[in-house]
Design a protein around this motif. Structure first.
Motif, PDB file in Angstrom:
ATOM      1  N   THR A 142       0.933  -1.266  -0.239  1.00  0.00           N
ATOM      2  CA  THR A 142      -0.079  -0.100  -0.297  1.00  0.00           C
ATOM      3  C   THR A 142       0.837   1.259  -0.019  1.00  0.00           C
ATOM      4  N   ARG A 143       0.787   2.493  -1.276  1.00  0.00           N
ATOM      5  CA  ARG A 143       1.396   3.117  -0.867  1.00  0.00           C
ATOM      6  C   ARG A 143       1.207   4.639  -0.670  1.00  0.00           C
ATOM      7  N   ALA A 144       1.797   5.404  -0.067  1.00  0.00           N
ATOM      8  CA  ALA A 144       1.611   6.847   0.057  1.00  0.00           C
ATOM      9  C   ALA A 144       2.689   7.740  -0.535  1.00  0.00           C
ATOM     10  N   VAL A 145       2.459   8.709  -1.002  1.00  0.00           N
ATOM     11  CA  VAL A 145       3.100   9.311  -1.688  1.00  0.00           C
ATOM     12  C   VAL A 145       2.666  10.821  -1.517  1.00  0.00           C
ATOM     13  N   LEU A 146       4.155  11.597  -0.939  1.00  0.00           N
ATOM     14  CA  LEU A 146       3.236  12.787  -0.651  1.00  0.00           C
ATOM     15  C   LEU A 146       3.299  13.666  -1.654  1.00  0.00           C
ATOM     16  N   ASP A 147       2.705  14.838  -1.514  1.00  0.00           N
ATOM     17  CA  ASP A 147       1.625  15.525  -2.464  1.00  0.00           C
ATOM     18  C   ASP A 147       1.342  17.119  -1.645  1.00  0.00           C
ATOM     19  N   GLY A 148       2.216  17.737  -1.439  1.00  0.00           N
ATOM     20  CA  GLY A 148       1.890  19.084  -0.629  1.00  0.00           C
ATOM     21  C   GLY A 148       2.183  18.167   1.017  1.00  0.00           C
ATOM     22  N   ASP A 149       0.757  18.880   1.928  1.00  0.00           N
ATOM     23  CA  ASP A 149       0.985  18.898   2.880  1.00  0.00           C
ATOM     24  C   ASP A 149      -0.570  17.625   3.669  1.00  0.00           C
ATOM     25  N   HIS A 150      -0.374  16.499   2.032  1.00  0.00           N
ATOM     26  CA  HIS A 150      -0.441  15.339   2.118  1.00  0.00           C
ATOM     27  C   HIS A 150       0.213  14.098   2.204  1.00  0.00           C
ATOM     28  N   TYR A 151      -0.567  12.859   2.508  1.00  0.00           N
ATOM     29  CA  TYR A 151      -0.228  11.541   1.591  1.00  0.00           C
ATOM     30  C   TYR A 151      -1.372  11.443   1.011  1.00  0.00           C
ATOM     31  N   VAL A 152      -0.631  10.733  -0.151  1.00  0.00           N
ATOM     32  CA  VAL A 152      -2.037  10.197  -0.945  1.00  0.00           C
ATOM     33  C   VAL A 152      -1.951   8.609  -0.707  1.00  0.00           C
ATOM     34  N   VAL A 153      -2.723   7.771  -0.484  1.00  0.00           N
ATOM     35  CA  VAL A 153      -3.097   6.760  -0.463  1.00  0.00           C
ATOM     36  C   VAL A 153      -3.669   5.813  -1.083  1.00  0.00           C
ATOM     37  N   THR A 154      -2.646   4.949  -1.298  1.00  0.00           N
ATOM     38  CA  THR A 154      -3.530   3.905  -2.795  1.00  0.00           C
ATOM     39  C   THR A 154      -3.375   2.277  -2.376  1.00  0.00           C
ATOM     40  N   GLY A 155      -4.471   1.138  -2.069  1.00  0.00           N
ATOM     41  CA  GLY A 155      -3.074  -0.536  -2.163  1.00  0.00           C
ATOM     42  C   GLY A 155      -5.188  -0.737  -1.021  1.00  0.00           C
ATOM     43  N   GLN A 156      -4.362  -2.347  -1.023  1.00  0.00           N
ATOM     44  CA  GLN A 156      -5.536  -3.067  -0.006  1.00  0.00           C
ATOM     45  C   GLN A 156      -4.960  -3.821   0.665  1.00  0.00           C
ATOM     46  N   VAL A 221      -4.164  11.599   3.347  1.00  0.00           N
ATOM     47  CA  VAL A 221      -4.260  11.660   4.603  1.00  0.00           C
ATOM     48  C   VAL A 221      -3.319  12.982   5.051  1.00  0.00           C
ATOM     49  N   PRO A 222      -3.329  14.111   5.543  1.00  0.00           N
ATOM     50  CA  PRO A 222      -2.708  14.863   6.404  1.00  0.00           C
ATOM     51  C   PRO A 222      -1.367  13.729   6.469  1.00  0.00           C
TER      52      PRO A 222
END
Ligand SMILES: Cc1cc2nc3c(=O)[nH]c(=O)nc-3n(C[C@H](O)[C@H](O)[C@H](O)COP(=O)(O)OP(=O)(O)OC[C@H]3O[C@@H](n4cnc5c(N)ncnc54)[C@H](O)[C@@H]3O)c2cc1C
Length: 396
Positions: A142-156, A221-222
Motif C-alpha cells: 500500500t503506497r503513500a505518496v507525498l503531495d504538499g501537506d498530505h499523503y495520497v494513499v492507494t492500495g488494499q 491523509v494529512p
C-alpha cells in the motif's frame, strides 16, 4: 482457589467483583456466557460504563487517564471481567495504537486521540496485513505518496477485524519503495470517513462478518496524521505487535469456557449416564484444567518478571501460542461433548450461518469452534511465534 494472592490483591479482586455484579448489564453478560455472537454496541456500552467508573483504560498510566494499575492488578481485573461475562475491551485503540501514541506520537496526537479512545468515542481498527503481506508483513505494498501537506494513499488491506464499525484505522504504508522493505514504511492514522476508502466484508467459517478487505483509492491523509518519522514505521509497528500478542493470552475467558464445558457435560447423557462421569471424558477435561492452570502460573511468572519492563518481550510469543492452543482444545472438547447437536440444527443458534450452509443456523458451540480456528493465525501465526522463540529466546 489454587493460587495465593496477597491480602491487598484479594481486596482488589473483591472490588472488581462487586463492581461487575452491579454494573455489568445482564443482557451483555448473558450473550457472553451463552457464547453468542459479539454485538458491537455491547463493546461500546461496556467501555462507557468502565470509563464512568474511571477504569476505561486499565493498562494506561495515570497521566493519560488510565488507572495506573500494576500488571498483576490488570491481570486480575481482566480475569474477573472474563469470568463475569464482560465483553473484552476493543484492543485496537486501547491496547495497540494508544501505547504507540504514548511512546512515539506527538503531543497534538496524544491530546486529540487518547481521550477519545478512553471514552469509546473512536472505534479503531488495524490496517497491517495485505494480500501477500501477512507473515511477511514487510513486503506490504500500500503506497503513500507525498503531495504538499498530505499523503495520497492507494492500495488494499485485508483481514481487517471489525473495520465496518471503525472511525479510524492505523495503517502501515510504503513511503519509500526504493529502500529495503523494512526501511521504507510509515505509520499513518486515517479517518475512515475520508473519500476513497471502501470496506468489503469477508465471511468467516462460522458465517459471521468479523473481518474485511479495506480498499484505498487516492485517499488524502494529512501529514500531521503520521506517527513519528517518515520511513521509520517498522519500529512502531513492531512495538505495537508486542502489545498485540501480550493481549491475546486471556486466561479468564478460557477458564470461563472450561466451566461452561463442565456444565454442558453434566447435562449430556452417554450410555445412560452424564458425560461428566465418563472416565475418558473426565481425563480430557482434567488434562485441560491442568494445562490451563500451568498456563496461568506461567502468565503470572511472565507478569512478575515484566513488572519492571516498559514493554512486552519475546515471552509474549510463548503466551500467545499456549493461550491459543488451549482455547482451541477447549472448543474441540466442547464440540465432542454436544455430539450430534454440533450439526446445524436449530433456529435458536448462531445467526448468519444459514447463508453459508443453506441449512438451519448452527449451534453457538459449533460456531465458536469454527470461529476459534482464527486465533492461531492472527496476531502473527503460531508458526511465526515459534520462529521468534527460536531466534530471540533459544538463540538458534
Ligand atoms: C480472523 C482474523 C483476523 C485478523 N485481523 C487482522 C486485523 O485486524 N488487522 C490486520 O492487519 N491483520 C489481521 N489479520 C491478519 C493476520 O495477522 C495474518 O493472517 C497472519 O499474520 C498470517 O498472514 P497470512 O494470512 O498472509 O498467511 P501467510 O503469511 O501466507 O502464511 C500461510 C501459512 O504459512 C505459514 N508461514 C508463513 N511464513 C512462515 C515462516 N517464515 N515460517 C514458518 N511458517 C510460515 C504461516 O504460519 C501460515 O500457516 C487477521 C487474520 C485473521 C485470520
Amino acid at each position: 482457589m489454587y493460587l495465593n494472592y496477597t491480602a491487598e490483591q484479594d481486596r482488589f479482586r473483591e472490588e472488581a467483583r462487586s463492581f461487575l455484579k452491579t454494573k455489568l448489564p445482564e443482557d451483555i453478560r448473558d450473550r457472553s456466557l451463552n457464547g453468542e455472537e459479539r454485538v458491537a454496541e455491547d463493546i461500546k456500552r461496556w467501555q462507557r460504563i468502565l470509563h464512568a467508573q474511571g477504569w476505561g483504560a486499565p493498562s494506561w498510566p495515570r497521566e493519560f487517564g488510565g488507572t495506573g494499575w500494576s500488571p498483576i492488578e490488570r491481570y486480575l481485573f481482566d480475569l474477573e471481567c472474563a469470568l463475569a461475562g464482560a465483553p473484552p475491551q476493543l484492543p485496537f485503540g486501547l491496547k495497540m495504537v494508544a501505547p504507540v501514541l504514548m511512546r512515539f506520537g506527538n503531543s497534538a496526537q496524544q491530546q486529540y486521540f487518547l481521550p477519545r479512545i478512553l471514552t469509546g468515542e473512536h472505534w479503531w481498527c488495524q490496517g497491517y496485513s495485505e494480500p501477500g503481506a501477512g507473515s511477511d508483513l514487510a513486503s506490504l505494498k500500500t503506497r503513500a505518496v507525498l503531495d504538499g501537506d498530505h499523503y495520497v494513499v492507494t492500495g488494499q488491506k485485508t483481514w481487517n477485524t471489525l473495520g465496518q464499525h471503525a472511525d479510524w484505522i492505523f495503517c502501515l504504508v510504503r513511503t519509500d519503495p526504493s529502500a529495503k522493505p523494512q526501511r521504507g514504511i510509515s505509520f499513518l492514522l486515517i479517518d475512515m470517513k475520508t473519500p476513497g476508502i471502501s470496506v468489503k466484508p469477508i465471511t468467516l467459517l462460522d458465517g459471521t462478518q468479523e473481518v474485511n478487505e479495506i480498499w484505498f483509492e487516492n485517499v488524502r491523509v494529512p501529514v500531521a496524521n503520521r506517527v513519528g518519522e517518515e520511513n521509520q514505521g517498522w519500529t512502531y509497528a513492531k512495538y505495537l505487535l508486542g502489545h498485540e500478542r501480550a493481549n491475546i493470552a486471556n486466561v479468564g475467558t478460557s477458564r470461563r469456557q472450561l466451566r461452561r464445558l463442565q456444565r454442558i457435560a453434566a447435562t449430556q447423557v452417554r450410555r445412560g449416564a452424564p458425560l461428566l462421569k465418563d472416565p475418558h471424558f473426565r481425563t480430557r477435561l482434567a488434562q485441560l484444567d491442568i494445562e490451563l492452570t500451568a498456563f496461568e502460573i506461567t502468565t503470572l511468572r511472565v507478569i512478575a518478571a515484566d513488572e519492571k519492563k516498559a514493554e512486552p518481550g519475546p515471552e509474549a510469543s510463548i503466551l500467545k501460542i499456549k493461550a491459543t492452543e488451549i482455547m482451541q482444545e477447549i472448543s474441540e472438547l466442547m464440540l465432542d461433548a454436544i455430539g450430534i447437536q454440533a450439526l446445524p440444527f436449530s433456529a435458536t443458534g448462531h445467526s448468519g450461518a444459514a447463508s453459508l450452509t443453506g441449512l438451519q443456523p448452527m449451534s453457538s458451540i459449533t460456531a465458536q469452534y469454527l470461529n476459534l480456528r482464527k486465533v492461531s493465525i492472527y496476531g502473527g501465526s503460531n508458526e511465526i511465534q515459534k520462529n521468534i522463540i527460536a531466534h530471540m529466546i533459544l538463540d538458534l
